[in-house]
Design a protein around this motif. Structure first.
Motif, PDB file in Angstrom:
ATOM      1  N   VAL A  91     -20.435  24.121  33.137  1.00 20.88           N
ATOM      2  CA  VAL A  91     -20.951  24.367  31.794  1.00 20.88           C
ATOM      3  C   VAL A  91     -20.910  25.862  31.479  1.00 20.88           C
ATOM      4  N   ALA A  92     -19.877  26.533  31.926  1.00 21.35           N
ATOM      5  CA  ALA A  92     -19.739  27.963  31.652  1.00 21.35           C
ATOM      6  C   ALA A  92     -19.669  28.191  30.149  1.00 21.35           C
ATOM      7  N   PRO A  93     -20.323  29.229  29.653  1.00 20.44           N
ATOM      8  CA  PRO A  93     -20.346  29.455  28.201  1.00 20.44           C
ATOM      9  C   PRO A  93     -18.976  29.825  27.656  1.00 20.44           C
ATOM     10  N   ILE A  94     -18.736  29.407  26.417  1.00 22.31           N
ATOM     11  CA  ILE A  94     -17.505  29.749  25.705  1.00 22.31           C
ATOM     12  C   ILE A  94     -17.853  30.836  24.703  1.00 22.31           C
TER      13      ILE A  94
ATOM     14  N   CYS B 280     -10.041  31.836  18.856  1.00 23.12           N
ATOM     15  CA  CYS B 280      -8.625  32.022  19.179  1.00 23.12           C
ATOM     16  C   CYS B 280      -7.965  30.702  19.572  1.00 23.12           C
ATOM     17  N   CYS B 281      -8.665  29.907  20.394  1.00 24.85           N
ATOM     18  CA  CYS B 281      -8.095  28.624  20.827  1.00 24.85           C
ATOM     19  C   CYS B 281      -7.893  27.678  19.654  1.00 24.85           C
ATOM     20  N   LEU B 282      -8.906  27.566  18.787  1.00 27.30           N
ATOM     21  CA  LEU B 282      -8.784  26.687  17.626  1.00 27.30           C
ATOM     22  C   LEU B 282      -7.718  27.188  16.660  1.00 27.30           C
ATOM     23  N   GLY B 283      -7.619  28.521  16.520  1.00 32.90           N
ATOM     24  CA  GLY B 283      -6.575  29.068  15.651  1.00 32.90           C
ATOM     25  C   GLY B 283      -5.178  28.789  16.162  1.00 32.90           C
TER      26      GLY B 283
ATOM     27  N   LEU C  97      -2.987  39.122   5.686  1.00 34.96           N
ATOM     28  CA  LEU C  97      -3.610  37.808   5.702  1.00 34.96           C
ATOM     29  C   LEU C  97      -4.062  37.431   7.104  1.00 34.96           C
ATOM     30  N   LEU C  98      -3.251  37.756   8.099  1.00 37.40           N
ATOM     31  CA  LEU C  98      -3.595  37.456   9.486  1.00 37.40           C
ATOM     32  C   LEU C  98      -4.843  38.217   9.917  1.00 37.40           C
ATOM     33  N   LEU C  99      -4.922  39.491   9.554  1.00 36.46           N
ATOM     34  CA  LEU C  99      -6.088  40.296   9.930  1.00 36.46           C
ATOM     35  C   LEU C  99      -7.358  39.797   9.246  1.00 36.46           C
ATOM     36  N   VAL C 100      -7.265  39.490   7.961  1.00 35.99           N
ATOM     37  CA  VAL C 100      -8.441  39.013   7.226  1.00 35.99           C
ATOM     38  C   VAL C 100      -8.911  37.675   7.780  1.00 35.99           C
ATOM     39  N   ASP C 101      -7.984  36.763   8.055  1.00 40.76           N
ATOM     40  CA  ASP C 101      -8.359  35.463   8.613  1.00 40.76           C
ATOM     41  C   ASP C 101      -8.968  35.600  10.005  1.00 40.76           C
ATOM     42  N   ALA C 102      -8.433  36.523  10.810  1.00 42.86           N
ATOM     43  CA  ALA C 102      -8.969  36.721  12.156  1.00 42.86           C
ATOM     44  C   ALA C 102     -10.404  37.247  12.101  1.00 42.86           C
ATOM     45  N   VAL C 103     -10.657  38.227  11.233  1.00 48.63           N
ATOM     46  CA  VAL C 103     -12.015  38.761  11.095  1.00 48.63           C
ATOM     47  C   VAL C 103     -12.960  37.692  10.561  1.00 48.63           C
ATOM     48  N   HIS C 104     -12.489  36.921   9.586  1.00 48.06           N
ATOM     49  CA  HIS C 104     -13.322  35.862   9.007  1.00 48.06           C
ATOM     50  C   HIS C 104     -13.672  34.800  10.045  1.00 48.06           C
ATOM     51  N   ALA C 105     -12.684  34.366  10.823  1.00 47.93           N
ATOM     52  CA  ALA C 105     -12.935  33.338  11.834  1.00 47.93           C
ATOM     53  C   ALA C 105     -13.847  33.853  12.937  1.00 47.93           C
TER      54      ALA C 105
END
Length: 201
Positions: free
Chosen positions: A34-37, A44-47, A98-106
């Motif tokens: 049950v190591a924390p995620i 990153c994984c979901l993206g 767009l990639l940078l904005v989406d990464a910060v938002h996520a």
């Protein structure tokens, strides 16, 4: 429903170790299971998964049906000029932004989800919707009538804000009650430790 389920499952993935650390402190194998995620890792994984799925979907659609159907191509009458065309450099710049904005938002979303949970994050989405409606009415009402604030929109905003305020008041009272219960228990635990130390001495 799927969006709400995603919120809850993400919260379980981010917080499940907190609920089991006390039960698995004496068992190294269970604590490893049950190591924390971390929120950035989950984001990153979901993206990456979403990128792969969307790439496959678009590639199959283009391979079988092309970029546009025949009817859309026949009715396409938009003139293209040198000022309206997009160069590859402009496309890359826009894609990187767009990639940078989406990464910060996520990343911010999953960090917030870990801190305040699924319900709190959903309420923040409601506040975000309220801000979008108000700002759209301020900046774009003179451009498009659909962006103006109507009585129906105002009633919806008041309903959302009332729900958020009720939840905030109820959660603050619950937090105060929990802390008032936990503090005497901690004091009792400390006094029992001091008594044991006195007896041993």
């Amino acid at each position: 429903v799927l969006h709400s389920g995603f919120f809850v499952l993400s919260e379980i993935s981010l917080r499940r170790s907190d609920n089991r650390d006390s039960n698995s402190s004496n068992n190294s194998t269970s604590s490893l299971s049950v190591a924390p995620i971390s929120p950035p890792l989950l984001s990153c994984c979901l993206g990456c998964i979403e990128t792969i799925c969307m790439t496959l979907w678009i590639s199959l659609g283009v391979a079988f049906w092309g970029f546009q159907g025949e009817e859309e191509q026949q009715h396409l009458t938009i003139p293209t000029t040198s000022s309206s065309t997009c160069s590859m450099v402009d496309f890359i710049k826009g894609f990187v932004m767009l990639l940078l904005v989406d990464a910060v938002h996520a990343g911010a979303f999953f960090l917030l989800l870990e801190k305040i949970g699924a319900v709190g994050s959903a309420l923040m989405k409601g506040i975000q919707a309220v801000a979008v409606v108000i700002l759209s009415a301020i900046f774009f009402c003179n451009v498009e009538d659909a962006q103006c604030l109507t009585p129906q929109k105002a009633a919806s905003l008041m309903l959302v804000l009332t729900g958020v305020m009720c939840y905030a008041i109820g959660s603050s009272r619950a937090t105060t009650t929990i802390r008032s219960i936990q503090i005497p228990q901690q004091q009792q635990h400390v006094s029992s430790k001091e008594m044991d130390s006195l007896l041993l001495s």
